[in-house]
Design a protein around this motif. Structure first.
Motif, mmCIF file in Angstrom:
data_model
loop_
_atom_site.group_PDB
_atom_site.id
_atom_site.type_symbol
_atom_site.label_atom_id
_atom_site.label_comp_id
_atom_site.label_asym_id
_atom_site.label_seq_id
_atom_site.Cartn_x
_atom_site.Cartn_y
_atom_site.Cartn_z
ATOM 1 N N ALA A 138 0.811 -1.225 0.000
ATOM 2 C CA ALA A 138 0.000 0.000 0.000
ATOM 3 C C ALA A 138 0.839 1.268 0.000
ATOM 4 C CB ALA A 138 -0.927 0.010 1.213
ATOM 5 N N GLY A 139 2.100 1.155 0.315
ATOM 6 C CA GLY A 139 2.922 2.358 0.448
ATOM 7 C C GLY A 139 2.843 2.842 1.882
ATOM 8 N N ASP A 140 1.936 3.755 2.147
ATOM 9 C CA ASP A 140 1.798 4.281 3.504
ATOM 10 C C ASP A 140 0.729 3.499 4.253
ATOM 11 O OD1 ASP A 140 1.759 5.737 5.830
ATOM 12 O OD2 ASP A 140 0.786 7.500 4.950
ATOM 13 N N ARG A 141 1.165 2.662 5.178
ATOM 14 C CA ARG A 141 0.223 1.892 5.991
ATOM 15 C C ARG A 141 -0.155 2.650 7.267
ATOM 16 N NH1 ARG A 141 3.373 -3.537 6.669
ATOM 17 N NH2 ARG A 141 1.699 -3.967 8.157
ATOM 18 N N GLY A 142 0.307 3.892 7.375
ATOM 19 C CA GLY A 142 0.016 4.677 8.574
ATOM 20 C C GLY A 142 1.105 4.502 9.612
ATOM 21 N N ARG A 143 0.853 5.039 10.798
ATOM 22 C CA ARG A 143 1.858 4.942 11.863
ATOM 23 C C ARG A 143 1.736 3.600 12.583
ATOM 24 N NH1 ARG A 143 0.148 5.426 16.893
ATOM 25 N NH2 ARG A 143 -1.969 6.143 17.270
ATOM 26 N N MET A 144 2.817 3.180 13.204
ATOM 27 C CA MET A 144 2.817 1.951 13.979
ATOM 28 C C MET A 144 1.875 2.119 15.176
ATOM 29 S SD MET A 144 5.840 0.088 16.150
ATOM 30 C CE MET A 144 5.814 1.308 17.456
ATOM 31 N N ILE A 145 1.009 1.144 15.395
ATOM 32 C CA ILE A 145 0.127 1.193 16.564
ATOM 33 C C ILE A 145 0.401 0.052 17.538
ATOM 34 C CG2 ILE A 145 -1.702 2.481 15.409
ATOM 35 C CD1 ILE A 145 -3.241 -0.203 15.150
ATOM 36 N N GLY A 146 1.246 -0.903 17.135
ATOM 37 C CA GLY A 146 1.565 -2.011 18.024
ATOM 38 C C GLY A 146 2.288 -3.118 17.296
ATOM 39 N N ALA A 147 2.423 -4.238 17.987
ATOM 40 C CA ALA A 147 3.095 -5.398 17.422
ATOM 41 C C ALA A 147 2.594 -6.645 18.149
ATOM 42 C CB ALA A 147 4.606 -5.274 17.574
ATOM 43 N N TYR A 148 2.824 -7.793 17.541
ATOM 44 C CA TYR A 148 2.444 -9.050 18.181
ATOM 45 C C TYR A 148 3.397 -10.140 17.751
ATOM 46 C CZ TYR A 148 0.383 -10.444 13.709
ATOM 47 O OH TYR A 148 0.195 -10.770 12.393
ATOM 48 N N GLY A 149 3.388 -11.225 18.500
ATOM 49 C CA GLY A 149 4.214 -12.359 18.155
ATOM 50 C C GLY A 149 3.706 -13.628 18.808
ATOM 51 N N TYR A 150 4.001 -14.747 18.156
ATOM 52 C CA TYR A 150 3.668 -16.063 18.704
ATOM 53 C C TYR A 150 4.481 -17.108 17.952
ATOM 54 C CZ TYR A 150 0.656 -16.434 14.594
ATOM 55 O OH TYR A 150 0.198 -16.454 13.312
ATOM 56 N N ALA A 151 4.532 -18.294 18.519
ATOM 57 C CA ALA A 151 5.202 -19.419 17.869
ATOM 58 C C ALA A 151 4.172 -20.478 17.531
ATOM 59 C CB ALA A 151 6.264 -20.004 18.781
ATOM 60 N N THR A 152 4.374 -21.131 16.405
ATOM 61 C CA THR A 152 3.593 -22.307 16.050
ATOM 62 C C THR A 152 4.483 -23.504 16.337
ATOM 63 O OG1 THR A 152 2.434 -21.082 14.315
ATOM 64 C CG2 THR A 152 2.332 -23.497 14.210
ATOM 65 N N MET A 153 4.006 -24.361 17.217
ATOM 66 C CA MET A 153 4.785 -25.517 17.629
ATOM 67 C C MET A 153 4.731 -26.601 16.546
ATOM 68 S SD MET A 153 5.486 -23.911 20.272
ATOM 69 C CE MET A 153 6.416 -24.884 21.399
ATOM 70 N N LYS A 154 5.644 -27.536 16.618
ATOM 71 C CA LYS A 154 5.691 -28.598 15.609
ATOM 72 C C LYS A 154 4.434 -29.460 15.611
ATOM 73 C CE LYS A 154 10.595 -28.841 14.816
ATOM 74 N NZ LYS A 154 11.820 -29.620 14.836
ATOM 75 N N ASP A 155 3.743 -29.526 16.754
ATOM 76 C CA ASP A 155 2.496 -30.302 16.802
ATOM 77 C C ASP A 155 1.288 -29.483 16.352
ATOM 78 O OD1 ASP A 155 1.952 -28.606 18.934
ATOM 79 O OD2 ASP A 155 1.849 -30.202 20.439
ATOM 80 N N GLY A 156 1.521 -28.235 15.895
ATOM 81 C CA GLY A 156 0.447 -27.380 15.403
ATOM 82 C C GLY A 156 -0.131 -26.426 16.428
ATOM 83 N N ALA A 157 0.189 -26.615 17.702
ATOM 84 C CA ALA A 157 -0.323 -25.733 18.750
ATOM 85 C C ALA A 157 0.289 -24.342 18.615
ATOM 86 C CB ALA A 157 -0.002 -26.310 20.125
ATOM 87 N N THR A 158 -0.409 -23.375 19.170
ATOM 88 C CA THR A 158 0.079 -21.995 19.171
ATOM 89 C C THR A 158 0.554 -21.643 20.571
ATOM 90 O OG1 THR A 158 -1.482 -21.371 17.449
ATOM 91 C CG2 THR A 158 -0.569 -19.577 18.756
ATOM 92 N N SER A 159 1.713 -21.019 20.656
ATOM 93 C CA SER A 159 2.219 -20.551 21.943
ATOM 94 C C SER A 159 1.344 -19.414 22.460
ATOM 95 C CB SER A 159 3.657 -20.041 21.799
ATOM 96 O OG SER A 159 3.649 -18.799 21.096
ATOM 97 N N ARG A 160 1.684 -18.896 23.589
ATOM 98 C CA ARG A 160 1.020 -17.691 24.092
ATOM 99 C C ARG A 160 1.247 -16.582 23.064
ATOM 100 N NH1 ARG A 160 3.391 -13.585 27.696
ATOM 101 N NH2 ARG A 160 1.674 -12.281 28.358
ATOM 102 N N VAL A 161 0.193 -15.857 22.771
ATOM 103 C CA VAL A 161 0.287 -14.729 21.849
ATOM 104 C C VAL A 161 0.605 -13.485 22.675
ATOM 105 C CG1 VAL A 161 -0.948 -13.281 20.185
ATOM 106 C CG2 VAL A 161 -1.345 -15.765 20.230
#
Length: 191
Positions: A138-161
């Protein structure tokens, strides 16, 4: 009058002197000779680092032992940072990811910055992971408002987000020892 003072070895020579000790803790996939040469190169390239290392060799050796134990590379995934009168070792994001993957349980790690023009939805307890639909081009996506992260485990489960607002991120920046430096990641790569 004869001086009995003994010249202290330079930081690079000191690192070479302890090569066998580092080799004992380095993982087998890392060549100790190459690891020492890379470290010596960093000391030659960075006068501030070399100065603090000469004045406080114990902090250099301690940071390098931590780096070797983690199996990371100085200057690439682990950084030797002169702070005041000591050298502090800092594992960067690439190093953290390497350690996560090396542990063996994680299939992938997702970490993204969210901008004000992105579509973002997250309801803890109701959703396994956030829904994030940025328009990457899009070019300008606006200002940063936050961030997130998580891991996907080998068994398909999601870590704490982990979701952080811009205010949360700035609170972490405020207490960072390096945020005031012009070469700090906080200032060079604010996202």
């Amino acid at each position: 009058m004869t001086s009995t003072a003994v010249a202290k070895p330079g930081p690079g020579a000191l690192v070479a002197q302890y090569k066998a000790d580092y080799a004992m803790v380095l993982p087998s996939h890392i060549n100790a000779d190459q690891w020492v040469r890379v470290t010596q190169g960093l000391l030659r390239k960075n006068a501030a680092l070399a100065k603090v290392a000469q004045q406080n060799p114990g902090s250099l050796l301690s940071a390098l032992l931590d780096c070797a134990h983690k199996g990371l590379e100085p200057g690439d995934t682990y950084h030797l940072v002169p702070m005041g009168g000591e050298i502090v070792g800092i594992t960067d994001w690439k190093g953290e990811l390497e350690l996560i993957y090396r542990a063996g349980s994680v299939a992938s790690v997702t970490c993204e910055v969210v901008y004000e023009n992105d579509e973002f939805e997250w309801h803890p307890g109701e959703m396994e992971r956030p829904v994030h639909r940025p328009d990457w081009f899009a070019g300008d996506r606006g200002r940063m408002i936050g961030a997130y992260g998580y891991a996907t485990m080998k068994d398909g489960a999601t870590s704490r987000v982990v979701v952080m607002s811009e205010a949360d991120i700035m609170a972490v920046k405020k207490v960072s020892k390096t945020a005031g430096r012009s070469d700090s990641m906080w200032n060079v790569w604010p996202d």
